[in-house]
Design an enzyme around this catalytic site. Sequence first.
Site, PDB file in Angstrom:
ATOM      1  N   CYS A 164       0.806  -1.222   0.000  1.00 22.72           N
ATOM      2  CA  CYS A 164       0.000   0.000   0.000  1.00 22.72           C
ATOM      3  C   CYS A 164       0.840   1.273   0.000  1.00 22.72           C
ATOM      4  CB  CYS A 164      -0.935  -0.005   1.202  1.00 22.72           C
ATOM      5  SG  CYS A 164      -1.769  -1.585   1.457  1.00 22.72           S
ATOM      6  N   HIS A 303      -3.256   8.011   5.335  1.00 25.73           N
ATOM      7  CA  HIS A 303      -3.435   6.672   4.782  1.00 25.73           C
ATOM      8  C   HIS A 303      -4.865   6.210   5.062  1.00 25.73           C
ATOM      9  CE1 HIS A 303      -2.206   2.928   3.056  1.00 25.73           C
ATOM     10  NE2 HIS A 303      -2.421   2.244   4.168  1.00 25.73           N
ATOM     11  N   GLU A 314      -2.094   5.661  13.049  1.00 23.04           N
ATOM     12  CA  GLU A 314      -1.707   6.833  12.271  1.00 23.04           C
ATOM     13  C   GLU A 314      -2.004   8.111  13.049  1.00 23.04           C
ATOM     14  OE1 GLU A 314      -2.002   8.562   7.695  1.00 23.04           O
ATOM     15  OE2 GLU A 314      -3.431   7.032   8.357  1.00 23.04           O
ATOM     16  N   LYS A 335      -9.815   7.834   1.061  1.00 22.51           N
ATOM     17  CA  LYS A 335     -10.252   6.446   0.882  1.00 22.51           C
ATOM     18  C   LYS A 335     -11.717   6.262   1.278  1.00 22.51           C
ATOM     19  CE  LYS A 335      -5.750   4.146   1.351  1.00 22.51           C
ATOM     20  NZ  LYS A 335      -4.880   5.320   1.612  1.00 22.51           N
ATOM     21  N   HIS A 340      -9.642   1.565  -1.014  1.00 28.61           N
ATOM     22  CA  HIS A 340      -8.184   1.420  -0.915  1.00 28.61           C
ATOM     23  C   HIS A 340      -7.642   0.793  -2.190  1.00 28.61           C
ATOM     24  CE1 HIS A 340      -4.237   0.939   0.399  1.00 28.61           C
ATOM     25  NE2 HIS A 340      -4.406   0.316   1.565  1.00 28.61           N
ATOM     26  N   PHE A 399       1.490  -3.173   4.120  1.00 31.26           N
ATOM     27  CA  PHE A 399       1.821  -4.479   4.680  1.00 31.26           C
ATOM     28  C   PHE A 399       3.324  -4.706   4.533  1.00 31.26           C
ATOM     29  CE2 PHE A 399      -2.546  -6.710   3.922  1.00 31.26           C
ATOM     30  CZ  PHE A 399      -3.089  -5.960   4.961  1.00 31.26           C
TER      31      PHE A 399
END
Length: 413
Positions: A164, A303, A314, A335, A340, A399
Amino acid sequence: MERRRVVITGMGTVNPLGHSVAETWQAVRDGVCGIGPITQYDSSAQKVHLAAEVKDFDPAVALEGRDWRHMSRYAQLAMASAQEAMADSALDLEQLDCSRCGVIVSSGIGGIGVTEREGLRCAQKGYDRASPYYIPMAIANMAAGLIAIAFGLKGMCTCPVTACAGGTNAVGDAFRYIRDGYAEVMLCGGAEAAVTPLSIGGFTSMRALHVGDDPNRASIPFDAKRSGFVLGEGAGILILEEYEHALARGAKIYAEVVGYGATCDAYHMTAPAPGGEGGARAMAQALSDGGVAPEQVGYINAHGTSTPLNDSGETAAIKAVFGDHAYKLAVSSTKSMTGHMLGAAGAVEAIFTALTLRDGYLPATIHYQEPDPACDLDYVPNQGREAQVAYALSNSLGFGGHNACVLLKKWEG
């Protein structure tokens, strides 16, 4: 070594909100949700029925020539975005030193739809009957390669595969490549098309995806009832250019790229480090790289995936970097509108961040209803707002513990 200035002179995108930058940005300003029932395959036998798909995309119409027939969907989306970005930049290829122009386009999974189809077909007919186009259609670097071929760009051509974080790594790596003197022009971004049965199934088994059927309560970053992300697809491409090179040709400039941070949690395959420690270091690196104080930043495109761990982590990371100023800056997750897009997310969100600076408009986090004590910043809930911002960050956390952050500056030229 002299640090050269780097500006954004062209942008293109195909994503769940639109087939162009202008169409997409208007949808963002209107608070449109790009999430809906999956249409690319029958999802009735699976738990997840929602995705943020690109709507009505016809490669035969969007792409020049006939080569699209041998491109997987992610590469088609990348190529369409690249065509728009190149046209938008008004670069004259005949006047460029193409050995000083390169491509960095990320993809997290590449042509996974092709892999699924070929795997099923070959299981019945034999694996030596695989399509000769299978490998070049499936590998994640091919979008970058095809774009370089299409425009004759002979500098560095590569593909960050950092889940990502990949789209932001592509923009940041391209920024440094120009800043440090290796190129004048870089075409950079990301592309993804992973709305497939296997991808959805894999993320579902990880308990990463939202499993409800209401698009308005599916991707709800920072909301107390968030329960997983919604898989999206799309592409975003930016043209980065050395400032003097852009100035000499009278280029239109959207924003300046001034900082980049990239770190690794080195903690867990899928979970972020406690307190968002790695993301905090990436943001701090980007600020230091750009010589910008935390108090100068007015907006963060987060994010913000709508998973419990990401959003709280975050938020903690932003507080760690910005201190009391964290409560004065705006933080939103687009998002909530796009879902995503994995390897494309950071690229599309960099486009949104540049437009935020250009237009003085903060995108909303739509469908926000229930505050979470662990997420207590200004998330621009439900309605975007006018605000002049000098500096803005765009965050991506992937990830594997990959963290990337780019810092953009409003163009005052």
